[in-house]
Write an enzyme that holds these catalytic residues in place. Structure first.
Site, PDB file in Angstrom:
ATOM      1  N   LYS A 121      -3.160   5.720  -3.167  1.00  0.00           N
ATOM      2  CA  LYS A 121      -2.297   6.697  -3.843  1.00  0.00           C
ATOM      3  C   LYS A 121      -2.543   6.663  -5.357  1.00  0.00           C
ATOM      4  CE  LYS A 121      -0.089   8.479  -0.291  1.00  0.00           C
ATOM      5  NZ  LYS A 121      -0.432   9.840   0.184  1.00  0.00           N
ATOM      6  N   TYR A 135      -3.078   1.088   0.824  1.00  0.00           N
ATOM      7  CA  TYR A 135      -2.336   2.361   0.752  1.00  0.00           C
ATOM      8  C   TYR A 135      -1.915   2.642  -0.686  1.00  0.00           C
ATOM      9  CZ  TYR A 135       1.622   5.577   1.283  1.00  0.00           C
ATOM     10  OH  TYR A 135       2.504   6.631   1.154  1.00  0.00           O
ATOM     11  N   SER A 184       1.514  11.935  -3.380  1.00  0.00           N
ATOM     12  CA  SER A 184       1.280  10.519  -3.651  1.00  0.00           C
ATOM     13  C   SER A 184       2.471   9.736  -3.124  1.00  0.00           C
ATOM     14  CB  SER A 184       1.074  10.342  -5.166  1.00  0.00           C
ATOM     15  OG  SER A 184       0.925   8.986  -5.494  1.00  0.00           O
ATOM     16  N   SER A 185       2.918   8.741  -3.877  1.00  0.00           N
ATOM     17  CA  SER A 185       4.046   7.897  -3.457  1.00  0.00           C
ATOM     18  C   SER A 185       4.513   7.080  -4.642  1.00  0.00           C
ATOM     19  CB  SER A 185       3.581   6.941  -2.347  1.00  0.00           C
ATOM     20  OG  SER A 185       4.553   5.942  -2.110  1.00  0.00           O
TER      21      SER A 185
HETATM   22  N1  LIG Z   1       7.923   8.806   4.341  1.00  0.00           N
HETATM   23  C1  LIG Z   1       7.901   8.200   3.155  1.00  0.00           C
HETATM   24  O1  LIG Z   1       8.791   7.362   2.853  1.00  0.00           O
HETATM   25  C2  LIG Z   1       6.827   8.524   2.166  1.00  0.00           C
HETATM   26  C3  LIG Z   1       6.985   8.044   0.854  1.00  0.00           C
HETATM   27  C4  LIG Z   1       6.007   8.316  -0.084  1.00  0.00           C
HETATM   28  C5  LIG Z   1       4.913   9.077   0.261  1.00  0.00           C
HETATM   29  N2  LIG Z   1       4.772   9.532   1.538  1.00  0.00           N
HETATM   30  C6  LIG Z   1       3.579  10.339   1.831  1.00  0.00           C
HETATM   31  O2  LIG Z   1       3.973  11.558   2.400  1.00  0.00           O
HETATM   32  C7  LIG Z   1       2.901  12.090   3.179  1.00  0.00           C
HETATM   33  C8  LIG Z   1       3.444  12.569   4.513  1.00  0.00           C
HETATM   34  O3  LIG Z   1       3.956  11.448   5.224  1.00  0.00           O
HETATM   35  P1  LIG Z   1       5.260  11.523   6.129  1.00  0.00           P
HETATM   36  O4  LIG Z   1       6.240  10.594   5.569  1.00  0.00           O
HETATM   37  O5  LIG Z   1       5.643  12.926   6.391  1.00  0.00           O
HETATM   38  O6  LIG Z   1       4.684  10.818   7.444  1.00  0.00           O
HETATM   39  P2  LIG Z   1       4.419  11.346   8.932  1.00  0.00           P
HETATM   40  O7  LIG Z   1       5.633  11.989   9.485  1.00  0.00           O
HETATM   41  O8  LIG Z   1       3.818  10.190   9.642  1.00  0.00           O
HETATM   42  O9  LIG Z   1       3.330  12.504   8.713  1.00  0.00           O
HETATM   43  C9  LIG Z   1       1.977  12.233   8.498  1.00  0.00           C
HETATM   44  C10 LIG Z   1       1.198  13.498   8.822  1.00  0.00           C
HETATM   45  O10 LIG Z   1      -0.208  13.212   8.589  1.00  0.00           O
HETATM   46  C11 LIG Z   1      -0.928  13.613   9.758  1.00  0.00           C
HETATM   47  N3  LIG Z   1      -2.126  12.795   9.939  1.00  0.00           N
HETATM   48  C12 LIG Z   1      -2.165  11.444  10.106  1.00  0.00           C
HETATM   49  N4  LIG Z   1      -3.438  11.051  10.309  1.00  0.00           N
HETATM   50  C13 LIG Z   1      -4.196  12.195  10.280  1.00  0.00           C
HETATM   51  C14 LIG Z   1      -5.580  12.441  10.448  1.00  0.00           C
HETATM   52  N5  LIG Z   1      -6.450  11.457  10.696  1.00  0.00           N
HETATM   53  N6  LIG Z   1      -6.024  13.714  10.367  1.00  0.00           N
HETATM   54  C15 LIG Z   1      -5.146  14.745  10.134  1.00  0.00           C
HETATM   55  N7  LIG Z   1      -3.830  14.551   9.956  1.00  0.00           N
HETATM   56  C16 LIG Z   1      -3.361  13.292  10.042  1.00  0.00           C
HETATM   57  C17 LIG Z   1       0.049  13.452  10.904  1.00  0.00           C
HETATM   58  O11 LIG Z   1      -0.271  14.307  11.987  1.00  0.00           O
HETATM   59  P3  LIG Z   1      -1.103  13.895  13.297  1.00  0.00           P
HETATM   60  O12 LIG Z   1      -0.700  12.493  13.662  1.00  0.00           O
HETATM   61  O13 LIG Z   1      -0.710  14.947  14.275  1.00  0.00           O
HETATM   62  O14 LIG Z   1      -2.533  14.013  12.913  1.00  0.00           O
HETATM   63  C18 LIG Z   1       1.344  13.923  10.264  1.00  0.00           C
HETATM   64  O15 LIG Z   1       1.432  15.334  10.328  1.00  0.00           O
HETATM   65  C19 LIG Z   1       1.860  10.969   3.286  1.00  0.00           C
HETATM   66  O16 LIG Z   1       0.798  11.216   2.385  1.00  0.00           O
HETATM   67  C20 LIG Z   1       2.629   9.731   2.847  1.00  0.00           C
HETATM   68  O17 LIG Z   1       1.769   8.780   2.267  1.00  0.00           O
HETATM   69  C21 LIG Z   1       5.697   9.276   2.483  1.00  0.00           C
END
Ligand SMILES: NC(=O)c1ccc[n+]([C@@H]2O[C@H](COP(=O)([O-])OP(=O)(O)OC[C@H]3O[C@@H](n4cnc5c(N)ncnc54)[C@H](OP(=O)(O)O)[C@@H]3O)[C@@H](O)[C@H]2O)c1
Length: 239
Positions: free
Chosen positions: A151, A147, A133-134
């Protein structure tokens, strides 16, 4: 406490970068064979080659029903599902296109819902589900309204699914990361000039999530300022 076999296979969605890739490295270090899912084949293959465990790469778009079908079919043979893939499109709700909104709901809401449902159907006792989640969940953030709402939905369905899961000795853990240094914010279109101290590593999130899950906790919040805080449904603080 999760009683998953050491070495039980795990499936991670969104494993091609960021937090998902960190989950892959951390689970591999703990000896788990992996199924890595994302749309981008090259980074998945590259990651697979670097990991010291057997890895199966599944290239699938989780906004696509056929892609979800193929990922669901993998769940028969895994014992830990990490619903990590997610994205946001930064901007006021009224400025989002129909395509942006459709992607948001399909990826952040429908995809984990289908995979949680399938996991509860096919995964045996002793398995686990981690839903990423987030800290934005349910927050009134006008620039990420859909978004944050998605979540909040994921957290709600995780709480409800936990009743069914517990009856089958399946642990469901929600992970709530704060700002984490990944491609997420650039991809969302958000401009941020926050100092380095306001960001945490993807590795810190994955480690804290797996530690909390292995101890059977319901929720874990991981933030740069607050550190790691676990909560369980039975905690008065969580009600
Ligand atoms: N970074 C933060 O600050 C933060 C904070 C709170 C929560 N989150 C959560 O953490 C999780 C991971 O995010 P992250 O920060 O690691 O971001 P990220 O580096 O952008 O990673 C997102 C991942 O999701 C995949 N993805 C996106 N669209 C997709 C689709 N249509 N089908 C299959 N895969 C898909 C991407 O791969 P491809 O593009 O190769 O498909 C990538 O592997 C997310 O749920 C995000 O909401 C992140």
């Amino acid at each position: 406490m999760a009683d998953r076999d050491p070495g039980a296979p795990a499936l991670i969605t969104g494993a091609s970068s960021g937090i998902g890739a960190a989950f892959a490295r951390e689970l591999a270090a703990r000896g788990h064979p992996l199924v890595l899912v994302a749309r981008s084949e090259e980074p998945l293959q590259h990651l697979a080659e670097c990991l010291p465990v057997p890895v199966r790469v599944v290239v699938a778009d989780l906004t696509d029903s056929e892609g979800l079908d193929r990922v669901e079919a993998e769940l028969d043979s895994v014992r830990l599902l990490v619903n990590n893939a997610g994205s946001a499109h930064y901007g006021d709700l009224g400025t989002q296109t129909a395509a942006d909104l459709e992607t948001s709901v399909l990826l952040n809401v429908l995809a984990p819902t289908r995979l949680i449902s399938a996991a509860l159907r096919v995964m045996p006792p002793g398995s686990g589900i981690i839903n990423v989640s987030s800290t934005a969940a349910g927050r009134d953030d006008p620039a990420m309204a859909d978004y944050a709402a998605g979540k909040a939905y994921l957290e709600s369905i995780s709480r409800a699914a936990r009743h069914e899961a517990e009856a089958r000795r399946i642990v469901v853990t929600v992970v709530r990361p704060g700002r984490t240094r990944t491609d997420f914010h650039d991809r969302s279109g958000e401009q941020s000039d926050l100092p380095a101290s306001r960001w945490q590593s993807a590795r810190a999130v994955a480690r804290a999530a797996l530690d909390a899950h292995d101890r059977g906790h319901d929720e874990v919040t991981v933030t740069p300022r607050g550190g790691v805080v676990v909560t369980d449904a039975a905690d008065p603080a969580a009600s």
